[in-house]
Design an enzyme around this catalytic site. Structure first.
Site, PDB file in Angstrom:
ATOM      1  N   LEU A 154       0.859  -1.205   0.000  1.00  0.00           N
ATOM      2  CA  LEU A 154       0.000   0.000   0.000  1.00  0.00           C
ATOM      3  C   LEU A 154       0.889   1.247   0.000  1.00  0.00           C
ATOM      4  CD1 LEU A 154      -3.151   0.645   0.235  1.00  0.00           C
ATOM      5  CD2 LEU A 154      -2.612   1.283   2.596  1.00  0.00           C
ATOM      6  N   ARG A 156       2.463   4.435  -2.863  1.00  0.00           N
ATOM      7  CA  ARG A 156       1.831   5.497  -3.671  1.00  0.00           C
ATOM      8  C   ARG A 156       0.756   4.912  -4.585  1.00  0.00           C
ATOM      9  NH1 ARG A 156       7.645   7.248  -3.705  1.00  0.00           N
ATOM     10  NH2 ARG A 156       7.815   5.262  -4.792  1.00  0.00           N
ATOM     11  N   ARG A 177       5.273  -4.190   5.307  1.00  0.00           N
ATOM     12  CA  ARG A 177       6.154  -4.540   6.428  1.00  0.00           C
ATOM     13  C   ARG A 177       5.761  -3.828   7.711  1.00  0.00           C
ATOM     14  NH1 ARG A 177      11.302  -2.950   3.106  1.00  0.00           N
ATOM     15  NH2 ARG A 177       9.749  -1.352   2.636  1.00  0.00           N
ATOM     16  N   ARG A 234       5.615  -6.521  -9.469  1.00  0.00           N
ATOM     17  CA  ARG A 234       6.725  -7.147 -10.177  1.00  0.00           C
ATOM     18  C   ARG A 234       6.497  -8.649 -10.265  1.00  0.00           C
ATOM     19  NH1 ARG A 234       7.851  -3.129 -12.214  1.00  0.00           N
ATOM     20  NH2 ARG A 234       9.750  -1.901 -12.129  1.00  0.00           N
ATOM     21  N   ASP A 258       0.136  -8.077 -15.195  1.00  0.00           N
ATOM     22  CA  ASP A 258       0.816  -7.119 -16.076  1.00  0.00           C
ATOM     23  C   ASP A 258       2.325  -7.356 -16.057  1.00  0.00           C
ATOM     24  OD1 ASP A 258       0.936  -4.782 -17.771  1.00  0.00           O
ATOM     25  OD2 ASP A 258       1.664  -3.636 -16.043  1.00  0.00           O
ATOM     26  N   GLU A 263      10.272 -11.482 -17.964  1.00  0.00           N
ATOM     27  CA  GLU A 263       9.769 -10.682 -19.090  1.00  0.00           C
ATOM     28  C   GLU A 263      10.849 -10.475 -20.142  1.00  0.00           C
ATOM     29  OE1 GLU A 263       8.255  -7.022 -17.488  1.00  0.00           O
ATOM     30  OE2 GLU A 263       7.037  -8.081 -16.032  1.00  0.00           O
ATOM     31  N   HIS A 281       3.200  -5.747 -19.587  1.00  0.00           N
ATOM     32  CA  HIS A 281       3.821  -4.727 -18.716  1.00  0.00           C
ATOM     33  C   HIS A 281       3.534  -3.310 -19.245  1.00  0.00           C
ATOM     34  CE1 HIS A 281       7.296  -3.969 -15.681  1.00  0.00           C
ATOM     35  NE2 HIS A 281       6.470  -2.941 -15.716  1.00  0.00           N
TER      36      HIS A 281
HETATM   37  P1  NDP Z   1       6.060   2.663  -3.043  1.00  0.00           P
HETATM   38  O1  NDP Z   1       7.469   2.538  -2.567  1.00  0.00           O
HETATM   39  O2  NDP Z   1       5.317   3.916  -2.758  1.00  0.00           O
HETATM   40  O3  NDP Z   1       5.192   1.441  -2.453  1.00  0.00           O
HETATM   41  C1  NDP Z   1       5.710   0.163  -2.285  1.00  0.00           C
HETATM   42  C2  NDP Z   1       4.903  -0.517  -1.192  1.00  0.00           C
HETATM   43  O4  NDP Z   1       5.370  -1.862  -1.078  1.00  0.00           O
HETATM   44  C3  NDP Z   1       5.031   0.132   0.162  1.00  0.00           C
HETATM   45  O5  NDP Z   1       3.756   0.353   0.688  1.00  0.00           O
HETATM   46  C4  NDP Z   1       5.781  -0.884   1.012  1.00  0.00           C
HETATM   47  O6  NDP Z   1       5.238  -0.888   2.321  1.00  0.00           O
HETATM   48  C5  NDP Z   1       5.499  -2.191   0.298  1.00  0.00           C
HETATM   49  N1  NDP Z   1       6.604  -3.127   0.473  1.00  0.00           N
HETATM   50  C6  NDP Z   1       7.925  -2.908   0.252  1.00  0.00           C
HETATM   51  N2  NDP Z   1       8.623  -3.994   0.564  1.00  0.00           N
HETATM   52  C7  NDP Z   1       7.738  -4.909   1.014  1.00  0.00           C
HETATM   53  C8  NDP Z   1       7.865  -6.244   1.489  1.00  0.00           C
HETATM   54  N3  NDP Z   1       9.058  -6.841   1.602  1.00  0.00           N
HETATM   55  N4  NDP Z   1       6.753  -6.894   1.861  1.00  0.00           N
HETATM   56  C9  NDP Z   1       5.541  -6.310   1.778  1.00  0.00           C
HETATM   57  N5  NDP Z   1       5.356  -5.036   1.329  1.00  0.00           N
HETATM   58  C10 NDP Z   1       6.449  -4.360   0.951  1.00  0.00           C
HETATM   59  O7  NDP Z   1       6.114   2.372  -4.589  1.00  0.00           O
HETATM   60  P2  NDP Z   1       5.026   2.700  -5.716  1.00  0.00           P
HETATM   61  O8  NDP Z   1       3.664   2.512  -5.146  1.00  0.00           O
HETATM   62  O9  NDP Z   1       5.348   3.980  -6.376  1.00  0.00           O
HETATM   63  O10 NDP Z   1       5.353   1.507  -6.754  1.00  0.00           O
HETATM   64  C11 NDP Z   1       5.191   0.170  -6.335  1.00  0.00           C
HETATM   65  C12 NDP Z   1       5.732  -0.801  -7.350  1.00  0.00           C
HETATM   66  O11 NDP Z   1       4.864  -0.878  -8.463  1.00  0.00           O
HETATM   67  C13 NDP Z   1       7.085  -0.453  -7.971  1.00  0.00           C
HETATM   68  O12 NDP Z   1       8.156  -0.797  -7.131  1.00  0.00           O
HETATM   69  C14 NDP Z   1       7.069  -1.270  -9.232  1.00  0.00           C
HETATM   70  O13 NDP Z   1       7.617  -2.552  -8.988  1.00  0.00           O
HETATM   71  C15 NDP Z   1       5.590  -1.412  -9.551  1.00  0.00           C
HETATM   72  N6  NDP Z   1       5.231  -0.671 -10.767  1.00  0.00           N
HETATM   73  C16 NDP Z   1       4.780  -1.378 -11.851  1.00  0.00           C
HETATM   74  C17 NDP Z   1       4.421  -0.714 -13.007  1.00  0.00           C
HETATM   75  C18 NDP Z   1       3.919  -1.452 -14.187  1.00  0.00           C
HETATM   76  O14 NDP Z   1       3.969  -0.921 -15.288  1.00  0.00           O
HETATM   77  N7  NDP Z   1       3.402  -2.663 -14.028  1.00  0.00           N
HETATM   78  C19 NDP Z   1       4.560   0.732 -13.130  1.00  0.00           C
HETATM   79  C20 NDP Z   1       5.006   1.382 -11.919  1.00  0.00           C
HETATM   80  C21 NDP Z   1       5.335   0.679 -10.792  1.00  0.00           C
HETATM   81  P3  NDP Z   1       6.160  -1.129   3.621  1.00  0.00           P
HETATM   82  O15 NDP Z   1       7.328  -0.199   3.489  1.00  0.00           O
HETATM   83  O16 NDP Z   1       5.265  -0.861   4.763  1.00  0.00           O
HETATM   84  O17 NDP Z   1       6.549  -2.577   3.535  1.00  0.00           O
END
Ligand code: NDP
Length: 316
Positions: A154, A156, A177, A234, A258, A263, A281
């Site tokens: 959860l 951005r 986390r 991912r 996606d 990939e 993607h």
């Molecule tokens: P953010 O860093 O804002 O959000 C990532 C979230 O993942 C955080 O809420 C974090 O919460 C959680 N997270 C991180 N590590 C873990 C873990 N080990 N276990 C559980 N939760 C975890 O990134 P964005 O929202 O901007 O982007 C998220 C992802 O979306 C990118 O990293 C990218 O991989 C993917 N993406 C895919 C796209 C596509 O075209 N398909 C395009 C853009 C992004 P916490 O810190 O509390 O764990």
């Protein structure tokens, strides 16, 4: 004036390439017939790298081959394709493109969820194949109504997805986390526990070692036979063979994907399954959003070149 040498690994809009050329000596790796040779020839002088997408890995080996490297700018918010720890150890800055793609990716995620729940691609194929003339498309087994959605990651984008889902009247929970104090959604510290409580798992988690294959057999079993799995985060976060089994054996109902583990190679088993919606993607892939991402990635490089603070550095 001498311009720093830069490796451009993937195509970006022309305006961004021109902005780069005003500040750097640009080597267009993606256009080169022999990419390895171009990297080898330019390596001693290269100070900056920009790129994104499948096949663009800035690993420890590449970093070590570029002795003057100072900055890596990825045209993506995810930076799992870059060895950020190795870069940090060598004092190399890494920048990414958060925020400018959030809404676009959130829109796509909701679209993929709806397409999966209501089987839109299959219904579209049904019409095109002339089958409607013989009878109506079967009712979709799933409905959005009353769904319980669990968001993995959860951040951005995850929050933007949650905001879009609220008017659907679905319940929303999340796993990460740590619990976030400023969100109204129920938190689960354990992914399997959340999967047990919901029927729809939407993953927007980043890639990397920490999240590798966290969506596994146990998670799919917990999600259950009415379960829908949507992954826009991912591919590496999914145990793909376990997902294929779960889809094939009715452990879960369907999946909208996606992103994939390797990939652009997508397992034939996923392609053959009738209960998957598969996208190449395209989460952020509109002309406007990709242009905004490229502009931000280039702006980071120009800030570095001019000795100004980086706009969006990756902070470990
Ligand atoms: P953010 O860093 O804002 O959000 C990532 C979230 O993942 C955080 O809420 C974090 O919460 C959680 N997270 C991180 N590590 C873990 C873990 N080990 N276990 C559980 N939760 C975890 O990134 P964005 O929202 O901007 O982007 C998220 C992802 O979306 C990118 O990293 C990218 O991989 C993917 N993406 C895919 C796209 C596509 O075209 N398909 C395009 C853009 C992004 P916490 O810190 O509390 O764990």
């Amino acid at each position: 004036m001498l311009q720093p040498h830069l490796l451009l690994f993937s195509t970006i809009p022309q305006a961004s390439i021109e902005a780069l050329r005003r500040n750097f000596t640009v080597h267009e790796v993606y256009k080169a017939e022999d990419r390895e040779a171009l990297i080898r020839e330019t390596a001693p002088e290269v100070e900056a790298v920009i790129g994104y997408g499948a096949g663009v890995r800035v690993d420890a080996d590449l970093i070590d081959r570029l002795p003057k490297l100072k900055i890596i700018s990825t045209v993506s918010v995810g930076y799992d394709a870059i060895d950020v720890v190795h870069a940090a150890q060598k004092g190399i800055a890494v920048t990414n493109t958060p925020d400018v793609l959030t809404e676009e990716v959130a829109d796509l995620t909701v679209a993929l969820l709806l397409a999966t729940v209501r089987e839109l691609p299959a219904a579209d194929r049904y019409l095109r194949e002339g089958k409607w003339l013989k009878g109506p498309y079967p009712f979709s087994r799933a409905t959005m109504k009353g769904r319980k959605v669990g968001i993995l990651g959860l951040g951005r984008i995850g929050k933007a997805v949650a905001a879009r889902l609220q008017p659907f009247g679905v319940s929303i929970a999340y796993h990460g986390r740590r619990q976030q104090s400023d969100v109204p959604y129920r938190y689960y510290g354990d992914l399997v526990e959340m999967a047990r409580e919901v029927d729809t798992l939407v993953s927007l988690a980043p890639g990397g070692a920490e999240t590798k294959a966290i969506c596994n057999r146990a998670v799919f079993e917990a999600l259950g036979a009415d379960g829908i799995f949507v992954n826009v985060g991912r591919g590496s976060t999914v145990d793909e063979p376990a997902l294929i089994e779960a889809l094939r054996d009715g452990v879960i109902l369907s999946a909208g994907l996606d992103v994939f583990a390797d990939e652009p190679r997508v397992p034939q088993a996923l392609i053959d399954l009738p209960n998957t919606v598969l996208l190449p993607h395209v989460g952020s892939a509109s002309v406007a959003t990709r242009a905004a991402m490229a502009e931000l990635a280039v702006a980071n490089l120009i800030a570095w070149r001019e000795g100004r603070p980086l706009l969006t550095p990756v902070v470990l």
